[in-house]
Enzyme design. Structure first.
Site, PDB file in Angstrom:
ATOM      1  CD1 TRP A  29      38.460   2.082   5.065  1.00  0.00           C
ATOM      2  CD2 TRP A  29      39.005   1.888   3.081  1.00  0.00           C
ATOM      3  NE1 TRP A  29      37.498   1.686   4.550  1.00  0.00           N
ATOM      4  CE2 TRP A  29      37.608   1.237   3.326  1.00  0.00           C
ATOM      5  CE3 TRP A  29      39.749   1.785   1.837  1.00  0.00           C
ATOM      6  CZ2 TRP A  29      36.769   0.847   2.173  1.00  0.00           C
ATOM      7  CZ3 TRP A  29      38.896   0.960   0.783  1.00  0.00           C
ATOM      8  CH2 TRP A  29      37.398   0.794   0.966  1.00  0.00           C
ATOM      9  CE1 TYR A  71      33.515  -0.088   4.338  1.00  0.00           C
ATOM     10  CE2 TYR A  71      35.298  -0.513   5.827  1.00  0.00           C
ATOM     11  CZ  TYR A  71      34.733  -0.747   4.714  1.00  0.00           C
ATOM     12  OH  TYR A  71      35.201  -1.658   3.916  1.00  0.00           O
ATOM     13  CD  GLU A  74      39.237  -2.668   0.258  1.00  0.00           C
ATOM     14  OE1 GLU A  74      40.264  -2.328   0.642  1.00  0.00           O
ATOM     15  OE2 GLU A  74      38.146  -2.896   1.190  1.00  0.00           O
TER      16      GLU A  74
END
Length: 225
Positions: A88, A55, A80
């Protein structure tokens, strides 16, 4: 991805269905310390976890491929929002489940989700089961579809609030803000357009994710490339 706000561990988070997302104090490979500057040649974040590394190297800070329906922008904005309050990496590990649950984030499909879909999603153990975030994703798909019907594009809205490039890259996450005047104004504009769960922190994280700002640290190999 508000990596600069994490403390190197996944916090204990219980979703509305009562599932413990992760154990308190569990170290997370690749999560940066809040104010730390990584050694030269190390990624800003992600080292040690293949999902996170991929990512960081290929997506974070890169504009999504433009499409007519802007499904990738909807996905980024939705993820998000789902990340709020979580590390995350939790969201990244659930990403394929999110895509399956939300019809690959096709805005026209998600915009048509109703109460039965909300209940289906709340029962899906593969995603973050939070009613506010699920309903916000549906409303945001509806807002995106409405914007497109009026001849607008979500990317154009986001780009209007692109800040001036930094004079020098940040040396550590202590120099990376969680929100900015631009993200505050963007959040207000998105809410005016019918989007929800888009506060200034979420909008800034989205700006980072889609390349409207470059917050790769000065020593990051991606910036050097």
């Amino acid at each position: 991805m508000t990596a600069q706000t994490t403390d190197g561990t996944i916090p204990p988070v219980t979703d509305v269905a009562g599932d413990l997302e992760s154990a308190a104090g569990e170290p997370v490979a690749g999560e940066p310390l809040a104010d730390a500057a990584p050694p030269a040649g190390r990624r800003c974040f992600g080292d040690g976890d293949p999902v996170y590394e991929r990512y960081h190297d290929t997506e974070w800070g890169v504009r999504p491929e433009p499409t007519v329906d802007e499904r990738e922008l909807l996905e980024r904005l939705a993820l998000e929002g789902f990340q709020s309050g979580l590390a995350w990496i939790i969201v990244l590990r659930k990403r394929e489940a999110f895509r399956a649950a939300f019809a690959d984030f096709a805005p026209d499909v998600v915009a048509g989700f109703g109460p039965d879909d909300v209940e289906r999603l709340l029962a899906d153990p593969g995603i973050v089961r939070n009613r506010r975030k699920i309903e916000a994703t549906i409303r945001n798909a509806q807002a995106l579809v409405a914007l497109r019907a009026e001849g607008g594009r979500l990317w154009d809205v986001l780009e209007r609030y692109r800040p001036e490039p930094r004079a020098t890259p940040p040396a550590s996450y202590a120099e990376v803000p969680t929100d900015t005047p631009e993200s505050i104004t963007l959040a207000k504009e998105l809410k005016r357009l019918g989007f929800t769960f888009v506060g200034p922190v979420t909008t800034y994280a989205t700006m980072q994710a889609v390349g409207l700002v470059d917050d790769h640290l000065a020593t990051c190999p991606v910036r050097a490339a």
